[in-house]
Design a protein around this motif. Structure first.
Motif, PDB file in Angstrom:
ATOM      1  N   LYS A   4      -1.207   0.469  -6.438  1.00  0.00           N
ATOM      2  CA  LYS A   4      -1.039   1.328  -5.249  1.00  0.00           C
ATOM      3  C   LYS A   4      -0.363   0.595  -4.096  1.00  0.00           C
ATOM      4  CE  LYS A   4      -3.541   4.332  -2.047  1.00  0.00           C
ATOM      5  NZ  LYS A   4      -4.862   4.927  -1.688  1.00  0.00           N
ATOM      6  N   GLU A   5      -0.756  -0.641  -3.850  1.00  0.00           N
ATOM      7  CA  GLU A   5      -0.209  -1.383  -2.715  1.00  0.00           C
ATOM      8  C   GLU A   5       1.266  -1.739  -2.896  1.00  0.00           C
ATOM      9  OE1 GLU A   5      -1.878  -1.684   0.053  1.00  0.00           O
ATOM     10  OE2 GLU A   5      -3.465  -0.573  -0.959  1.00  0.00           O
ATOM     11  N   GLU A   6       1.763  -1.626  -4.115  1.00  0.00           N
ATOM     12  CA  GLU A   6       3.178  -1.909  -4.364  1.00  0.00           C
ATOM     13  C   GLU A   6       4.073  -0.702  -4.067  1.00  0.00           C
ATOM     14  OE1 GLU A   6       3.748  -3.669  -8.291  1.00  0.00           O
ATOM     15  OE2 GLU A   6       1.589  -4.099  -8.344  1.00  0.00           O
ATOM     16  N   ASP A  15       4.868   6.594   1.624  1.00  0.00           N
ATOM     17  CA  ASP A  15       4.908   8.007   1.208  1.00  0.00           C
ATOM     18  C   ASP A  15       4.300   8.174  -0.178  1.00  0.00           C
ATOM     19  OD1 ASP A  15       6.078   8.855   3.551  1.00  0.00           O
ATOM     20  OD2 ASP A  15       8.122   8.756   2.768  1.00  0.00           O
ATOM     21  N   CYS A  16       4.622   7.278  -1.095  1.00  0.00           N
ATOM     22  CA  CYS A  16       4.120   7.406  -2.461  1.00  0.00           C
ATOM     23  C   CYS A  16       2.626   7.106  -2.557  1.00  0.00           C
ATOM     24  CB  CYS A  16       4.902   6.506  -3.405  1.00  0.00           C
ATOM     25  SG  CYS A  16       6.534   7.183  -3.850  1.00  0.00           S
ATOM     26  N   GLN A  17       2.109   6.290  -1.646  1.00  0.00           N
ATOM     27  CA  GLN A  17       0.667   6.070  -1.624  1.00  0.00           C
ATOM     28  C   GLN A  17      -0.060   7.368  -1.282  1.00  0.00           C
ATOM     29  OE1 GLN A  17      -0.650   2.617   0.596  1.00  0.00           O
ATOM     30  NE2 GLN A  17       1.130   1.425  -0.054  1.00  0.00           N
ATOM     31  N   VAL A  18       0.522   8.162  -0.383  1.00  0.00           N
ATOM     32  CA  VAL A  18      -0.051   9.472  -0.050  1.00  0.00           C
ATOM     33  C   VAL A  18       0.127  10.432  -1.219  1.00  0.00           C
ATOM     34  CG1 VAL A  18       0.130  11.473   1.489  1.00  0.00           C
ATOM     35  CG2 VAL A  18       0.311   9.157   2.421  1.00  0.00           C
ATOM     36  N   CYS A  50       9.620   1.781  -6.093  1.00  0.00           N
ATOM     37  CA  CYS A  50       8.603   2.696  -6.597  1.00  0.00           C
ATOM     38  C   CYS A  50       8.911   3.111  -8.030  1.00  0.00           C
ATOM     39  CB  CYS A  50       8.491   3.930  -5.699  1.00  0.00           C
ATOM     40  SG  CYS A  50       7.779   3.586  -4.069  1.00  0.00           S
ATOM     41  N   GLN A  51      10.184   3.335  -8.327  1.00  0.00           N
ATOM     42  CA  GLN A  51      10.559   3.691  -9.693  1.00  0.00           C
ATOM     43  C   GLN A  51      10.303   2.526 -10.651  1.00  0.00           C
ATOM     44  OE1 GLN A  51      11.341   6.834 -10.545  1.00  0.00           O
ATOM     45  NE2 GLN A  51      10.899   7.232  -8.378  1.00  0.00           N
ATOM     46  N   GLN A  52      10.474   1.304 -10.150  1.00  0.00           N
ATOM     47  CA  GLN A  52      10.175   0.130 -10.964  1.00  0.00           C
ATOM     48  C   GLN A  52       8.685   0.046 -11.283  1.00  0.00           C
ATOM     49  OE1 GLN A  52      12.345  -1.914 -12.317  1.00  0.00           O
ATOM     50  NE2 GLN A  52      10.824  -3.289 -13.228  1.00  0.00           N
ATOM     51  N   VAL A  53       7.843   0.396 -10.298  1.00  0.00           N
ATOM     52  CA  VAL A  53       6.396   0.421 -10.526  1.00  0.00           C
ATOM     53  C   VAL A  53       6.046   1.443 -11.608  1.00  0.00           C
ATOM     54  CG1 VAL A  53       4.157   0.996  -9.489  1.00  0.00           C
ATOM     55  CG2 VAL A  53       5.798  -0.394  -8.215  1.00  0.00           C
TER      56      VAL A  53
END
Length: 420
Positions: A187-189, A193-196, A213-216
């Protein structure tokens, strides 16, 4: 101090507006041949409509809406998209009571506070269609084909139809749990916006433009929704693909496509063009009508930004719509002919002739120059001598040939392109 237009808006001037008019004409022709009727909804609506209809986690609602309190203290919003307003009108006016399929289209301005760029403005113009009352995959295929045909008819090239399914209330929860389970340790990575999104609507993470984010998502081996579909959603997608192949609509399955609106279920698609990304996009929204207080009626639609469509056509060298030249320009030789000139001008227009005259007191020579600048085919001279003989002096501006034409025959001669 000079007052300039607000950032992210544009003046559509004569010389450019003809392309807009031509695009609008094609829109009406393509849609109405498929039995779609025009609908016009308010430019502003109660803010709750978009919060409930579009989704609070979307960028549109969370970042881009023009929202304000009116004089009565009510929160209203300039419409950022067209579907929610159309569905609200469908419910409020009980169009579902007619017992038949509702097929409508719309054209008009939308408003989003975002960074202005080529083909993306804060006051944008959209064209779209909505179909309410059918969940059959055949209508999905019709709507996709309609968007493809519209862009093809205006001359757009290098289009790619990208298709996906975002599931339903059966398979989405299962996919959601898998996403949360695999992404919580990372989550922290994710961006803020994506965390929400991870908490409210994890599927939207696929729509994030942040490469980290796409890499995560890739490293966490997050499954695509299309690989987790229930049997009904899988059959629906397979049927849509079969219809598209039968209709000769080229497409490819894009597993990461989820679109940016929360109301979509099952079919989602976009039409993209190199260097411009998405030009047209849409999807199915089987729960939206009920969410906005209506019966459980399925829906599907798409929207395209007219600004972006025209920007793509310009970049591809496609000319759409040109200003039509005048058929005739009335040249007033002296004051004695003023009243007759106005009568002739009015009569010609009423008979379908495109014509104009000088209103700045120019000399006869300058009036001829003005006729040339306006691209008029004929200069129609009316002065004291023309009044005396009951015939105007008509000059073909391209050839210089000149004839006397009785006033009563002017319209016919001009429409015929000259004289026998």
């Amino acid at each position: 101090m000079e007052i300039r237009r607000p950032r992210g808006t544009q003046d559509i001037l004569p010389g450019a507006v003809e392309a807009w008019q031509a695009l609008e004409a094609v829109v009406r022709d393509v849609f109405e041949r498929a039995n779609y009727e025009e609908i016009r909804t308010p430019i502003f609506e109660h803010t709750e409509l978009f919060e409930r209809g579009v989704g609070e986690t979307t960028d549109i609602v969370s970042k881009e809406m023009y929202t304000f309190l009116d004089r009565g203290g009510r929160s209203v919003t300039l419409r950022p998209e067209g579907t929610a307003g159309v569905v609200r009108a469908y419910v409020e006016n009980k169009l579902y009571g007619q017992g038949s399929l509702t097929k409508v289209y719309y054209l008009g301005p939308m408003f989003r506070y975002e960074k202005p760029q080529r083909g993306r403005l804060r006051q944008l113009h959209q064209v779209g269609v909505e179909v309410l009352g059918s969940e059959l995959p055949a209508i999905d295929a019709e709507v996709i084909e309609l968007g493809y045909s519209l862009l093809k008819k205006v001359g757009m090239r290098d289009m790619t139809v990208e298709l996906n399914s975002v599931g339903c209330s059966v398979c989405r929860p299962r996919h959601r749990e898998k996403m949360i389970q695999r992404l919580l340790p990372h989550k922290e990575e994710l961006c803020a916006d994506c965390q929400v999104r991870l908490e409210k609507n994890p599927l939207r993470l696929f729509d994030c433009k942040n490469e980290s984010c796409q890499q995560v998502l890739r490293e966490a081996n997050v499954p695509y929704i299309v690989d987790e579909l229930c049997d009904d959603c899988r059959k629906h997608l397979d049927a849509v693909e079969g219809y598209l192949r039968a209709m000769d609509v080229p497409y490819r399955l894009e597993k990461s496509l989820v679109r940016g609106l929360d109301y979509y279920t099952r079919t989602a698609w976009e039409i993209t063009v190199p260097n411009f990304s998405t030009v047209l996009g849409g999807g199915r929204y089987n729960r939206l009508v009920a969410e906005l207080g209506g019966p459980d009626v399925p829906g599907i639609g798409f929207a395209a930004g007219m600004d972006r469509v025209l920007a793509v056509l310009e970049a591809q060298g496609v000319s759409l719509g040109e200003r039509q030249p005048l058929d005739a320009f009335i040249c007033v030789a002296d004051e004695t002919a003023e009243h007759t000139a106005m009568a002739v001008l009015t009569s010609l227009r009423r008979l379908g002739v495109r014509c104009d005259r000088d209103y700045q007191g120019r000399s006869l020579k300058s009036q001829f120059k003005q006729a040339d600048r306006l691209g008029a085919k004929f200069a129609v001279v009316i002065g004291e001598s023309e009044l005396a003989k009951g015939a105007a002096t008509v000059k073909h501006l391209a050839t210089g040939e000149q004839r006397d034409v009785p006033f009563g025959q002017l319209a016919d001669r001009i429409r015929e392109g000259g004289w026998a």
